[in-house]
Design a protein around this motif. Sequence first.
Motif, short mmCIF file in Angstrom:
data_model
loop_
_atom_site.label_atom_id
_atom_site.label_comp_id
_atom_site.label_asym_id
_atom_site.label_seq_id
_atom_site.Cartn_x
_atom_site.Cartn_y
_atom_site.Cartn_z
N ALA A 1 0.81 -1.22 0.00
CA ALA A 1 0.00 0.00 0.00
C ALA A 1 0.84 1.27 0.00
CB ALA A 1 -0.93 0.00 1.22
N ASP A 2 2.17 1.17 -0.01
CA ASP A 2 3.05 2.34 0.06
C ASP A 2 2.81 3.28 -1.12
OD1 ASP A 2 4.05 1.04 2.23
OD2 ASP A 2 6.05 0.71 1.41
N ARG A 3 2.86 4.58 -0.83
CA ARG A 3 2.64 5.60 -1.86
C ARG A 3 3.74 6.64 -1.75
NH1 ARG A 3 -2.79 6.00 -3.15
NH2 ARG A 3 -2.06 7.29 -4.85
N SER A 4 4.32 7.05 -2.88
CA SER A 4 5.42 8.01 -2.85
C SER A 4 5.08 9.25 -3.66
CB SER A 4 6.70 7.37 -3.38
OG SER A 4 6.52 6.99 -4.72
N VAL A 5 5.81 10.34 -3.34
CA VAL A 5 5.63 11.60 -4.05
C VAL A 5 6.94 12.38 -3.97
CG1 VAL A 5 4.69 12.77 -2.01
CG2 VAL A 5 4.17 13.66 -4.28
N ASP A 6 7.31 13.02 -5.07
CA ASP A 6 8.43 13.96 -5.07
C ASP A 6 7.88 15.32 -4.68
OD1 ASP A 6 10.45 12.18 -5.83
OD2 ASP A 6 9.96 12.40 -7.96
N LEU A 7 8.54 15.95 -3.74
CA LEU A 7 8.05 17.23 -3.23
C LEU A 7 8.67 18.38 -4.03
CD1 LEU A 7 8.25 16.48 0.59
CD2 LEU A 7 6.34 16.13 -0.97
N ALA A 8 7.85 19.35 -4.37
CA ALA A 8 8.29 20.53 -5.12
C ALA A 8 8.73 21.61 -4.15
CB ALA A 8 7.16 21.03 -6.01
N GLU A 9 9.83 22.28 -4.49
CA GLU A 9 10.37 23.33 -3.63
C GLU A 9 9.56 24.60 -3.74
OE1 GLU A 9 14.62 25.55 -2.63
OE2 GLU A 9 14.50 24.09 -4.26
N GLY A 10 9.29 25.18 -2.58
CA GLY A 10 8.57 26.45 -2.52
C GLY A 10 9.44 27.48 -1.81
N PRO A 11 8.83 28.55 -1.34
CA PRO A 11 9.60 29.61 -0.66
C PRO A 11 10.11 29.18 0.72
CG PRO A 11 7.25 30.10 -0.60
CD PRO A 11 7.41 28.88 -1.44
N ARG A 12 11.25 29.73 1.12
CA ARG A 12 11.85 29.58 2.44
C ARG A 12 12.04 28.12 2.87
NH1 ARG A 12 7.98 33.62 3.20
NH2 ARG A 12 6.69 32.13 4.30
N GLY A 13 12.51 27.28 2.00
CA GLY A 13 12.82 25.89 2.35
C GLY A 13 11.62 25.01 2.56
N ALA A 14 10.48 25.40 2.06
CA ALA A 14 9.26 24.59 2.17
C ALA A 14 9.09 23.75 0.92
CB ALA A 14 8.05 25.49 2.38
N TYR A 15 8.85 22.50 1.11
CA TYR A 15 8.63 21.56 0.02
C TYR A 15 7.24 20.96 0.23
CZ TYR A 15 13.64 21.82 -0.89
OH TYR A 15 14.90 22.26 -1.19
N ALA A 16 6.49 20.78 -0.87
CA ALA A 16 5.13 20.27 -0.74
C ALA A 16 4.78 19.36 -1.91
CB ALA A 16 4.13 21.42 -0.65
N GLY A 17 3.86 18.46 -1.65
CA GLY A 17 3.35 17.56 -2.67
C GLY A 17 2.07 16.93 -2.19
N GLU A 18 1.36 16.29 -3.10
CA GLU A 18 0.09 15.67 -2.75
C GLU A 18 0.02 14.25 -3.30
OE1 GLU A 18 -4.66 16.47 -3.33
OE2 GLU A 18 -3.33 18.18 -3.09
N ILE A 19 -0.52 13.38 -2.48
CA ILE A 19 -0.75 11.98 -2.88
C ILE A 19 -2.25 11.82 -3.01
CG2 ILE A 19 -0.49 9.58 -2.21
CD1 ILE A 19 1.93 10.46 -0.52
#
Length: 177
Positions: free
Chosen positions: A128-146
């Motif tokens: 059931a494992d799910r992966s995502v590459d996180l996109a870089e945003g401002p001030r060292g914040a990385y985000a992504g959605e599964i």
Amino acid sequence: MSTVMNAAMSTAITRESPGFVLTGRKVLLAFVLFFGTIASADGFLLWSAVRTWSGAETTSAYKAGQLYNGELSQARAQAARGWRLDMTVERAPGGGAAVRVVGQDADGAALANKKIAAVLQRPTDKRADRSVDLAEGPRGAYAGEIARIAPGQWDLVVDVSKDGALAYRRKIRVVLR
């Protein structure tokens, strides 16, 4: 008089005996039903175990033991970097999960220009494992959605790569509702 009494007794005995008679067929049927119930329950439990178990954690315990010292040195190098990751997972609209990671180095500066990947691992079933590459945003914040992820307990594993090699790994337990 004894003949009349014996005849009366035999008539009384025959009148009371039309009840239950244990025969060989009934004994065989009882054994077949008993052991058939046990065998069918065992078969169901075996089928359930095979269907839900994802397999061994490692293909070779010997090789995993050989790699242990390397993992210890990687952990020491990771601790020496002094990096910190603030990781959150929240339920996203549509049944997904929004993963957000904010990283800082030892001096408090934002981790920039890094490749950060996140994996939501089901503790009980690796399938059931799910992966995502996180996109870089401002001030060292990385985000992504599964997209579309089931509720329950998950392990969030975040890997930070530097120059193509794993530089930092952090794992936390999260609960998605």
